[in-house]
Enzyme design. Structure first.
Site, short mmCIF file in Angstrom:
data_model
loop_
_atom_site.label_atom_id
_atom_site.label_comp_id
_atom_site.label_asym_id
_atom_site.label_seq_id
_atom_site.Cartn_x
_atom_site.Cartn_y
_atom_site.Cartn_z
N SER A 183 0.96 -1.01 0.01
CA SER A 183 0.04 -0.02 -0.16
C SER A 183 0.93 1.20 -0.28
CB SER A 183 -0.89 0.08 1.34
OG SER A 183 -1.69 1.02 1.29
N THR A 184 0.94 2.01 -1.15
CA THR A 184 1.83 2.72 -1.23
C THR A 184 1.50 4.05 -0.28
OG1 THR A 184 0.91 3.73 -3.14
CG2 THR A 184 2.75 2.25 -3.48
N CYS A 185 0.29 4.24 -0.22
CA CYS A 185 -0.14 5.43 0.53
C CYS A 185 0.32 5.39 2.10
CB CYS A 185 -1.72 5.44 0.74
SG CYS A 185 -2.56 6.14 -0.77
N SER A 186 0.49 4.09 2.57
CA SER A 186 0.91 4.01 3.95
C SER A 186 2.28 3.65 3.88
CB SER A 186 0.05 3.28 4.72
OG SER A 186 -0.11 1.83 4.08
N ASP A 245 -3.41 0.50 -3.79
CA ASP A 245 -3.24 1.33 -2.72
C ASP A 245 -4.11 0.96 -1.62
OD1 ASP A 245 -0.79 2.69 -2.84
OD2 ASP A 245 -1.79 4.48 -3.86
#
Length: 856
Positions: A816-819, A850
């Site tokens: 998950s690139t957001c986190s 994501d």
């Protein structure tokens, strides 16, 4: 005769190369003459006097029995797993005769093979059942006997009877290219009959093959086997001692400089004209395959003009070679090759120097032994398991990739013979290099390119400035501005603008910096940091460059932009290159863009870096390479690329439902500016039947949004770096030379990683670090982008166990690139972990959502 000595041959090769380039670009089969293979080649057995193996061990060509030499014939050059390779037949050539074999070759980990056809086999074994066989003519990294190609006396006699005693047919592909493409007065030379089946194999192009596949193959080839013997051979492994005729009194120009691997140092003689030599005392049993000297034409009359090489034992030395060097050569020259026996002493004699110089300078000496036989491409490196970073190449057999690489290698060999005639000089206009620009990635394999780049940079070099500018920089004010740029729209307190203003000439007699000084001039200005106790001996200058880089392209996506010259790309929150910047379409300070280009040029010429996180779209335009929407723009705005692709494929009902009358002829640029695509476009709705034209207009507007700014940067870059250098370098190489290679170490990753529900000592975590240790720097960059959306550090990483708790060898890691979170499956070994991580890093960009894998 070289192409440079024969204008007809030179022009013929240039025309032929242009034909080949068109074939590569269209994914078509190249002309037949580039793939020429002779139908018949004669070989004889060459005894290796350096071999210490007994006759019973056999030779590369076969074995020896009671004084007889046997040549083994195999059904195939491909090894069968877990089965010892056994010969189908042994043939015994008559003493003093040759073995007739086809010209088709195949090189793998066992060595160099040649094919023998049914007719040729039956000369030795009548009524045998094989349609074809394969003979191992030379093994890798082994001594022993081998088969070497020769001219058969019977063949020569037959040809002379048919064509006259002066006849010598062309039986090498380079000769055939020349005959078929150069202009001749009178009759052309005869070409030996070709092996049509072998030519068809080399010309074969898979149905789905594209130019991008060729580019991937070049990069794979370059990464694995394409680099030209960077460490050709440690001289210490070959010689017991080196003597020289004399040495200058300069302690930095001694004989040890011949073998230190540094082309900036050299051995300089101090004696009588024409009496200079280098004597190598070779280790017992060594046989020289190549002896190479490194020279530099900028040494003027110290540059060797003519070199001879002698070899033998004691004082009984015989002349082995006589080489005349090109006056403009910068780089390596082979002065001796393909020796077949051990020579206790090899002596390199410098017979004369350029412009009747008295003393000589030699910048390096390398040796390659015959036991390190360089047999060319190895088909085994094209196994599918090695191609995980190149998805376009997967699905093709190793044989197809091997033969395609052979064709590219032949193309590069031809290109190297004419490259110096195609490159525009520093003083001349542009445009002579356009055809080569379209296949610029192929230049990675060129052996001539590096010397040409060095030559072009030296030709355009100026002397260092008479004085070093002293700049007074207030970094405290710069930091205050960086925290809140909106307080000062002029940005006068940034380090960038303080340096820019400080470098302006103080009067009309003071010259501006041209940034074309020698590479060893490694401090461009001196910094006095106000209220800081720094005495600048290079560190302060480098700090100022780092500060300017950070102001132009901040490493943090959260901080405000201190300067107006670049805009963040739209890929915030997606995996694609969220740390990239593009020139701001609204900024019209072109004189400062030009200065940025000059700083980039100075970084390229020197050893310092200006780190600018620009996408390939910008670098390609700076170097003159073509850009494309689907290949280059996803790094700028992947959402828009996907949206337009989806719009193209919508049916009318869906299109009207989604867009109605709301879609008009406008688009947002990278700086947030709304522009009309046609006059009054904000009031014109896009109809379904006009959507293709709307897509074209959007693509054109976005691809060209920073055209003026990039043109200004390029103008500054070309004031410092010759156009020829940009033509010879790929955009990736220019980026690396300007910005440096952002190394991502395992230790740095560990410092930035946090774990959830796992300890650092956990086996699963240990497998992760073992896998990342096995990665290359590029692999780790891809991994970092897969997890965090950033390709450079710093970037925090959070490691969670995957939802599936049981051990697995099939599941891929998720992220998950957001986190900045990696969800790591429970792999049974570090090897499995490495394979899955690498596959995900290179192939799973498109499926990233994501979203947390815990979400249903």
């Amino acid at each position: 005769m070289s192409p440079g000595d024969n204008p007809h041959l030179l022009l013929g090769r240039v025309r032929f190369l242009n034909r080949c380039i068109e074939c590569f670009k269209k994914g078509e089969a190249v002309p037949e003459c580039l793939c020429y293979v002779p139908k018949e080649v004669c070989y004889k057995i060459c005894k290796d006097s350096s071999s210490t193996s007994s006759a019973s061990t056999g030779a590369s060509a076969g074995g020896s029995t009671a004084g007889k030499t046997l040549v083994s014939v195999f059904e195939s050059p491909h090894p069968t797993p877990h089965v010892k390779k056994c010969a189908k037949y042994n043939i015994e050539p008559k003493k003093g005769t040759c073995v007739r074999i086809t010209g088709e070759e195949y090189c793998n980990s066992q060595g160099l093979w040649v094919k023998i056809n049914k007719e040729q086999l039956e000369e030795h074994r009548p009524a045998q059942e094989l349609e074809e066989g394969w003979i191992l003519v030379c093994k890798h990294k082994e001594g022993g006997d081998r088969l070497v190609p020769v001219e058969s006396p019977e063949t020569i006699s037959r040809q002379q009877q048919l064509f006259g005693y002066d006849h010598k047919p062309c039986n090498r592909w380079e000769q055939v290219v020349g005959v078929e493409n150069a202009l001749y007065m009178g009759s052309k030379p005869q070409i030996a009959e070709c092996d049509e089946a072998a030519v068809r194999k080399l010309r074969y192009v898979p149905p789905t093959w594209t130019y991008e596949c060729d580019e991937d193959l070049v990069h794979y080839f370059y990464d694995h086997i394409g680099k030209e013997d960077e460490n050709l051979g440690s001289v210490k492994e070959c010689v017991t001692s080196i003597d020289v005729s004399s040495c200058t009194e300069d302690p930095t120009a001694k004989a040890s400089c011949l073998t230190d691997g540094d082309t900036e140092t050299y051995w300089e003689s101090d004696g009588m004209q024409g009496q200079h030599w280098i004597r190598l005392h070779m280790k017992r049993g060594t046989v020289v395959n190549k002896l190479i000297l490194t020279v530099d034409s900028t040494d003027d009359n110290y540059m060797p003009k003519r070199v001879t090489v002698y070899g033998g034992e004691g004082d009984n030395l015989k002349k082995l070679s006589d080489v005349t060097l090109d006056d403009n050569l910068i780089g390596e020259v082979c002065v001796l090759e393909d020796m077949t026996s051990h020579l206790p002493i090899i002596e390199v004699r410098i017979e004369e120097c350029r412009d009747e110089g008295i003393d000589v300078r030699i910048r390096g000496l390398k040796i390659k032994l015959s036991c390190e036989r360089d047999l060319g491409l190895n088909a085994d490196v094209f196994q599918s398991s090695n191609l995980v970073r190149y998805p376009r190449l997967q699905g093709n057999t190793p044989e197809v990739l091997y033969r395609r690489a052979l064709v590219i290698q032949r193309f590069i060999c031809l290109l190297d013979t004419v490259l110096q005639h195609l490159v525009p000089a520093w003083d001349y206009s542009l445009g002579t290099f356009n055809h080569i620009k379209s296949i610029k990635q192929f230049l990675l394999l060129s052996k001539r390119r590096s010397a040409l780049i060095t030559q072009c940079l030296k030709d355009s070099e100026t002397s260092k400035p008479n004085f070093m500018p002293r700049l007074y920089i207030n970094r405290r004010l710069a930091m205050e501005h960086r925290d809140n740029p909106s307080l000062d729209n002029s940005c006068k307190n940034t380090v960038f603008n303080q340096v820019y203003e400080g470098l302006k000439p103080s009067d009309k007699f003071e010259k501006t910096l041209d940034y074309r000084w020698p590479a060893r001039y490694d401090q461009w200005w001196e910094c006095k940091f106000i209220a800081e106790g720094i005495i600048d001996q290079g560190g302060g200058f480098r700090d100022s460059l780092a500060d300017m880089s950070e102001e132009l392209c901040p490493s943090s996506a959260e901080c405000p932009m201190p300067l107006p010259f670049f805009s963040r790309t739209s890929n915030q929150g997606s995996l694609e290159a969220r740390d990239y910047y593009v020139p701001n379409p609204s900024c019209k300070e072109f004189h400062k863009y030009e200065w940025i280009g000059q700083l980039m040029g100075a970084a390229l010429r020197g050893n310092d870096f200006l780190v600018l996180a620009l996408p390939g779209l910008v670098w390609k335009q700076l170097t003159g390479e073509a850009v494309s929407w689907n290949k280059d723009f996803p790094a700028v705005d992947s959402v828009l690329v996907n949206l337009l692709e989806a719009m193209e494929n919508l049916d009318q009902e869906t299109f009207e439902f989604r867009f109605g009358e709301e879609l008009v002829y406008t688009t947002l640029l990278s700086d947030g500016q709304m522009v009309e695509l046609i006059p009054g476009g904000s009031n014109v709705a896009v109809r379904y039947e006009d959507r293709s034209e709307f897509i074209r207009l959007v693509q054109k507007a976005r691809l060209e949004e920073s055209r003026q700014q990039i043109a200004a940067m390029q103008a500054g870059l070309l004031k410092v770096v010759p156009q020829a250098v940009l033509d010879l370098l790929t955009w990736q190489e220019v980026e690396k030379k300007v910005c440096g290679d952002p190394e991502i170490t395992v230790e740095a990753l560990k410092r930035l990683t946090r774990y959830e529900d796992r300890e650092q000592s956990d086996v699963r975590v240990q497998y992760l670090w073992e896998a990342l240790t096995s990665f290359t720097n590029e692999d780790r960059s891809r991994f970092l982008r897969f997890v965090t959306g950033r390709s450079r550090l710093p970037a925090p990483i959070y490691v969670f166990p995957d939802k599936q708790g049981s051990e697995t060898t099939d599941a891929l890691p998720r992220s998950s690139t957001c986190s900045s979170t990696l969800y790591l499956p429970n792999y049974p070994s570090a090897k499995v972990c490495e394979e899955k991580l690498r596959y995900a890093a290179y192939n799973c960009v498109a499926i990233d959502t994501d979203m947390s894998p815990w979400e249903e």
